[in-house]
Structures are given as C-alpha cells and as structure tokens.
Motif scaffolding. Sequence first.
Motif, short mmCIF file in Angstrom:
data_model
loop_
_atom_site.label_atom_id
_atom_site.label_comp_id
_atom_site.label_asym_id
_atom_site.label_seq_id
_atom_site.Cartn_x
_atom_site.Cartn_y
_atom_site.Cartn_z
N GLY A 21 44.46 37.24 27.62
CA GLY A 21 43.74 37.90 28.70
C GLY A 21 43.15 36.99 29.75
O GLY A 21 42.20 37.36 30.42
N GLY A 23 45.29 35.27 32.05
CA GLY A 23 46.39 34.92 32.95
C GLY A 23 46.22 35.41 34.37
O GLY A 23 47.01 35.05 35.25
N GLU A 24 45.21 36.23 34.63
CA GLU A 24 45.02 36.77 35.98
C GLU A 24 44.70 35.65 36.97
O GLU A 24 43.94 34.73 36.66
CB GLU A 24 43.90 37.80 35.96
N GLU A 25 45.25 35.75 38.16
CA GLU A 25 45.04 34.72 39.17
C GLU A 25 43.56 34.66 39.56
O GLU A 25 42.93 35.68 39.84
CB GLU A 25 45.88 35.01 40.41
N ALA A 27 41.16 33.84 37.61
CA ALA A 27 40.30 34.08 36.46
C ALA A 27 39.82 32.77 35.86
O ALA A 27 40.54 31.78 35.84
CB ALA A 27 41.04 34.90 35.40
N THR A 94 36.38 37.10 36.73
CA THR A 94 37.21 37.20 37.92
C THR A 94 36.31 37.51 39.10
O THR A 94 35.09 37.58 38.96
CB THR A 94 38.29 38.29 37.77
N THR A 96 35.90 40.27 40.45
CA THR A 96 35.40 41.65 40.40
C THR A 96 34.80 42.03 39.05
O THR A 96 34.00 42.98 38.97
CB THR A 96 36.52 42.65 40.71
N THR A 97 35.16 41.30 37.98
CA THR A 97 34.80 41.74 36.63
C THR A 97 34.43 40.56 35.74
O THR A 97 35.01 39.48 35.86
CB THR A 97 35.97 42.50 35.98
N ARG A 99 34.58 39.93 31.78
CA ARG A 99 35.07 40.49 30.51
C ARG A 99 34.44 39.71 29.37
O ARG A 99 34.68 38.51 29.22
CB ARG A 99 36.59 40.38 30.45
N ARG A 109 34.16 45.18 29.50
CA ARG A 109 34.45 44.84 30.90
C ARG A 109 33.29 45.31 31.77
O ARG A 109 33.00 46.50 31.83
CB ARG A 109 35.75 45.48 31.37
#
Length: 198
Positions: A21, A23-25, A27, A94, A96-97, A99, A109
């Motif tokens: 979890g 891997g988001e750009e 993050a 991130t 926006t969030t 986690r 989240r």
Amino acid sequence: MRHELLLLASLLRWVARRPYGVGEEGARAYGYARGQGAMMFGFGFVCVVETVTMSVLLRDFPLVHSVFLVLDLYTILIVAGLHAASVTRPHVLTGTTLRLRRFATVDLRVPLGAVASVRRELRTTHEKRDGELNMEVGSQTTVTMELAEPVAYSTFFGRRREVRLVRFHADESDQLVREMGKFTPERNAPSPLPARPA
C-alpha cells in the motif's frame, strides 16, 4: 482465518522486501515497527524455548508431542507474522489522506481535511473510551490526532466504529507531524496566548 492469512502473506512480503500500500505516487511511508522489535524478538525467543522444553518433556508421548510441536511452531510463525505485518504495512501519508495501520488488524484512512489538530505527544497509558482509537506500539503512542468529523473503520471482528481522536506510534513522529502541518496549516497553528487579567 483472514487475519492469519494476511499475517502469512506479510511474511512473504517481508522476505521479498515489498511493503503493502505504499506504491501511490507522492506517498510517504512512516514505519512503527522499530518500537516493538525488541519486545517481539523476546516473545519469539520465549516461544522457541517453550517449544524445545515441551519437546523434551513429551518425548515419551509421541502423539501428544506431535500435537504440541505443531501448535508451538504455528505460534512462532504467527509471532513472526505479526512483526512482518508491522514492517510491511507502515503508515502512509499522501497529499489527501493519512492511512494508519497496526499489524493486519487496523487500517484507518483519515482524509487530511478531517484533521482538526495533530501534535507530537508521548503517552504510555491508554484508557478505552468511545470515539477514541489507541494504536499503541510497545505500550506507547507518540502522535495524537483530533478530528473535526468522525472517521469510520472496521474492527478486528468486522464491526464498524467511528472515532474522533486517534493516538498512534510512528518511529519518525516529529517528521510526520511536520509533514501533516504542510497540508493542514490553518488547523495546526499555535493557539493564541490568553489575555492577561486586568
């Protein structure tokens, strides 16, 4: 069963060095396993000693010995899986969030827009209260986050629960709090000093 399968999967991810979890750009992962490493190693060591001891004591009872050996080895596997889940499931921030995770049991989240305040706060005692979630590691939390609106998550048994205050541990708690302040600056400014009495 699902929880134990997640722990076993975490062992494989730990060996392969593939966190889950993150891997988001953009993050950024924040670990929390360092605070419990010694405790988990100690617990695992005790389990190994118990396994050897029971093997010696039950060597004349083959059937009972086999049953206890399987249970003891499985316990060691679960302890290793708990630590592996902590390593491979870090907190993730991130734009926006946030986690928040603990082992394979808690996955919360939090939209950054819902954060009213966040601060570095070391606590070693935690009482269970409605609307609060304490995610202690090694019996301590290092960050306290108050929410402007409740956020829901699923408990270990799948129940839905809403929280407005979250305490959790992060190895780099100062840096995490600073990074969160960049996304919610208006809510994290210092409170004005009270006026002096006349």
